[in-house]
Scaffold this motif. Sequence first.
Motif, PDB file in Angstrom:
ATOM      1  N   THR A 214       0.844  -1.198   0.000  1.00 21.97           N
ATOM      2  CA  THR A 214       0.000   0.000   0.000  1.00 21.97           C
ATOM      3  C   THR A 214       0.878   1.246   0.000  1.00 21.97           C
ATOM      4  O   THR A 214       1.847   1.328   0.753  1.00 21.97           O
ATOM      5  CB  THR A 214      -0.901   0.000   1.252  1.00 21.97           C
ATOM      6  OG1 THR A 214      -1.703  -1.175   1.209  1.00 21.97           O
ATOM      7  CG2 THR A 214      -1.805   1.225   1.264  1.00 21.97           C
ATOM      8  N   CYS A 215       0.538   2.181  -0.848  1.00 21.08           N
ATOM      9  CA  CYS A 215       1.361   3.391  -0.980  1.00 21.08           C
ATOM     10  C   CYS A 215       1.322   4.203   0.308  1.00 21.08           C
ATOM     11  O   CYS A 215       0.242   4.570   0.765  1.00 21.08           O
ATOM     12  CB  CYS A 215       0.854   4.228  -2.146  1.00 21.08           C
ATOM     13  SG  CYS A 215       1.635   5.849  -2.271  1.00 21.08           S
ATOM     14  N   PRO A 216       2.470   4.500   0.891  1.00 22.06           N
ATOM     15  CA  PRO A 216       2.483   5.306   2.118  1.00 22.06           C
ATOM     16  C   PRO A 216       2.177   6.784   1.847  1.00 22.06           C
ATOM     17  O   PRO A 216       1.790   7.513   2.756  1.00 22.06           O
ATOM     18  CB  PRO A 216       3.900   5.133   2.661  1.00 22.06           C
ATOM     19  CG  PRO A 216       4.723   4.609   1.533  1.00 22.06           C
ATOM     20  CD  PRO A 216       3.814   4.079   0.463  1.00 22.06           C
ATOM     21  N   GLY A 217       2.297   7.207   0.624  1.00 21.51           N
ATOM     22  CA  GLY A 217       2.057   8.621   0.289  1.00 21.51           C
ATOM     23  C   GLY A 217       0.587   8.984   0.357  1.00 21.51           C
ATOM     24  O   GLY A 217       0.223  10.103   0.710  1.00 21.51           O
ATOM     25  N   CYS A 218      -0.292   8.052  -0.009  1.00 22.36           N
ATOM     26  CA  CYS A 218      -1.724   8.366  -0.081  1.00 22.36           C
ATOM     27  C   CYS A 218      -2.548   7.338   0.673  1.00 22.36           C
ATOM     28  O   CYS A 218      -3.770   7.338   0.582  1.00 22.36           O
ATOM     29  CB  CYS A 218      -2.166   8.401  -1.544  1.00 22.36           C
ATOM     30  SG  CYS A 218      -1.905   6.832  -2.412  1.00 22.36           S
ATOM     31  N   ASN A 219      -1.886   6.461   1.380  1.00 19.48           N
ATOM     32  CA  ASN A 219      -2.562   5.370   2.091  1.00 19.48           C
ATOM     33  C   ASN A 219      -3.457   4.534   1.188  1.00 19.48           C
ATOM     34  O   ASN A 219      -4.517   4.060   1.599  1.00 19.48           O
ATOM     35  CB  ASN A 219      -3.375   5.920   3.275  1.00 19.48           C
ATOM     36  CG  ASN A 219      -2.465   6.318   4.418  1.00 19.48           C
ATOM     37  OD1 ASN A 219      -1.461   5.628   4.692  1.00 19.48           O
ATOM     38  ND2 ASN A 219      -2.763   7.438   5.044  1.00 19.48           N
TER      39      ASN A 219
ATOM     40  N   GLY B 240      -3.429  13.405  -8.650  1.00 23.18           N
ATOM     41  CA  GLY B 240      -2.922  12.038  -8.590  1.00 23.18           C
ATOM     42  C   GLY B 240      -1.715  11.973  -7.668  1.00 23.18           C
ATOM     43  O   GLY B 240      -0.903  12.887  -7.629  1.00 23.18           O
ATOM     44  N   CYS B 241      -1.618  10.908  -6.895  1.00 25.37           N
ATOM     45  CA  CYS B 241      -0.480  10.752  -5.990  1.00 25.37           C
ATOM     46  C   CYS B 241       0.772  10.475  -6.824  1.00 25.37           C
ATOM     47  O   CYS B 241       0.806   9.518  -7.588  1.00 25.37           O
ATOM     48  CB  CYS B 241      -0.746   9.606  -5.022  1.00 25.37           C
ATOM     49  SG  CYS B 241       0.703   9.138  -4.040  1.00 25.37           S
ATOM     50  N   PRO B 242       1.777  11.337  -6.712  1.00 27.60           N
ATOM     51  CA  PRO B 242       2.969  11.163  -7.557  1.00 27.60           C
ATOM     52  C   PRO B 242       3.792   9.938  -7.156  1.00 27.60           C
ATOM     53  O   PRO B 242       4.502   9.370  -7.977  1.00 27.60           O
ATOM     54  CB  PRO B 242       3.756  12.451  -7.330  1.00 27.60           C
ATOM     55  CG  PRO B 242       3.292  12.979  -6.020  1.00 27.60           C
ATOM     56  CD  PRO B 242       1.884  12.513  -5.834  1.00 27.60           C
ATOM     57  N   ARG B 243       3.644   9.533  -5.897  1.00 30.69           N
ATOM     58  CA  ARG B 243       4.492   8.453  -5.419  1.00 30.69           C
ATOM     59  C   ARG B 243       4.088   7.106  -6.023  1.00 30.69           C
ATOM     60  O   ARG B 243       4.929   6.274  -6.333  1.00 30.69           O
ATOM     61  CB  ARG B 243       4.387   8.401  -3.886  1.00 30.69           C
ATOM     62  CG  ARG B 243       5.393   7.512  -3.264  1.00 30.69           C
ATOM     63  CD  ARG B 243       5.923   8.145  -2.004  1.00 30.69           C
ATOM     64  NE  ARG B 243       6.602   7.169  -1.191  1.00 30.69           N
ATOM     65  CZ  ARG B 243       6.841   7.331   0.099  1.00 30.69           C
ATOM     66  NH1 ARG B 243       6.413   8.427   0.720  1.00 30.69           N
ATOM     67  NH2 ARG B 243       7.478   6.405   0.779  1.00 30.69           N
ATOM     68  N   CYS B 244       2.773   6.903  -6.195  1.00 29.02           N
ATOM     69  CA  CYS B 244       2.301   5.608  -6.700  1.00 29.02           C
ATOM     70  C   CYS B 244       1.690   5.751  -8.090  1.00 29.02           C
ATOM     71  O   CYS B 244       1.072   4.810  -8.593  1.00 29.02           O
ATOM     72  CB  CYS B 244       1.269   5.020  -5.743  1.00 29.02           C
ATOM     73  SG  CYS B 244      -0.192   6.060  -5.552  1.00 29.02           S
ATOM     74  N   ASP B 245       1.818   6.931  -8.691  1.00 28.85           N
ATOM     75  CA  ASP B 245       1.190   7.197  -9.991  1.00 28.85           C
ATOM     76  C   ASP B 245      -0.316   6.994  -9.929  1.00 28.85           C
ATOM     77  O   ASP B 245      -0.929   6.582 -10.916  1.00 28.85           O
ATOM     78  CB  ASP B 245       1.769   6.272 -11.087  1.00 28.85           C
ATOM     79  CG  ASP B 245       3.159   6.716 -11.518  1.00 28.85           C
ATOM     80  OD1 ASP B 245       3.569   7.821 -11.118  1.00 28.85           O
ATOM     81  OD2 ASP B 245       3.821   5.951 -12.239  1.00 28.85           O
TER      82      ASP B 245
HETATM   83 ZN   LIG Z   1       0.085   6.938  -3.491  1.00 34.39          ZN
END
Ligand SMILES: [Zn+2]
Length: 375
Positions: free
Chosen positions: A162-167, A188-193
Amino acid sequence: MATMHDDYYALLGVDRAASHAEIKQAFRRLARELHPDVSEEPDAGSRFRAVAEAYEVLSDPVRRQTYDRFGHAGLRSGGFSPMAADFGSLSDVFAAFFGEALFGRQAPTGGGPARGPDLAAHVEIDLAEAAAGTMLDAGVRVARTCTTCGGNGAAPGTTPITCPGCNGAGRIRLVSRTVLGQMVRTGGCPRCDGTGVVVEQPCETCEGDGRTLEDVPLELEIPAGIHDGQRIRVRGAGHDGILGGTPGDVYVSVAVRPLEGVERDGDDLRVRAVVTMTEAALGTTVSVPTPEGSYELELPPGTQPGAVHAVRGRGMPSLDSGRRGDLLVGVDVRVPTRLSGQQRAELLRLETGLGDDAYPGEDDGFLRRLKSAFR
Ligand SMILES: [Zn+2]
Ligand SMILES: [Zn+2]
């Protein structure tokens, strides 16, 4: 659009030694930045296309090498056509390159099966092929689910987390301070696209995309009578779906090259025949171009300048009814401009002998028919 002077590396903001992965990453970042939903810059659309063109070249090892050695000129002589120019929307461009939606390849909240993105393709045929109908290979580059990782992008034996940037939401709130106060928007969350998950150890086959791009043939049947600019939809031939979702469609736009001397008017074809004054008066046979080769038409004696002869059923087939349009032959009459004194005298004598009733009158049915043939 990129001009011939825009350096592709500069457009993407990478240096000339950049790896394939760096180039890809740079394009993804720019694509999201320049998307009109996000960007407030008025020229974001054209910048996006320029960037897409740069990416198309630099992501292809052969083209990149050509570009490195010869610059834009090398690509031109190699028959380079910027494919980005053919796309209807930015999302199409993005989908074509990555086989995914611009903001994430799965629904931000879900993660269930999703339909694959549509794809745009472009073919060009000549008028004869449009008249007869044809089969051709529209060759497309489609995203296929990576067989090494099964599509999740993680190296075999690992799983995405699970992406920690956006949970796992895929979207985040972006807060910026401006002179007007605090602005909040989501993006859009840049960390997980935007996918909600991140891959810690990417699959080597697909570099973590979960997809690979493959050039595949696409057999396309072009119906007789197709018009320039029409699109043909090929269901299920687009990018693979997510997690077993159905594949997208391919929209093939068809350009019809014009045939010199032939003007298409719906299903009718208009051509011109040029005859001399004497030929018009005595009748003659003219040869006019058509998609099926030249057509011989007999012009009757007394053919008038501007007359339009309709040859029924020799136009283009109609896509709707299957009936064919007409071949409309417009007649131009050439009148001599350089006459010797003797020729002038002969013409004058002829004219005097003819008298007025040798010509069609204003009220003559023939002239009225002629006028109604004009469109
Ligand atoms: Zn994310
Ligand atoms: Zn993979």
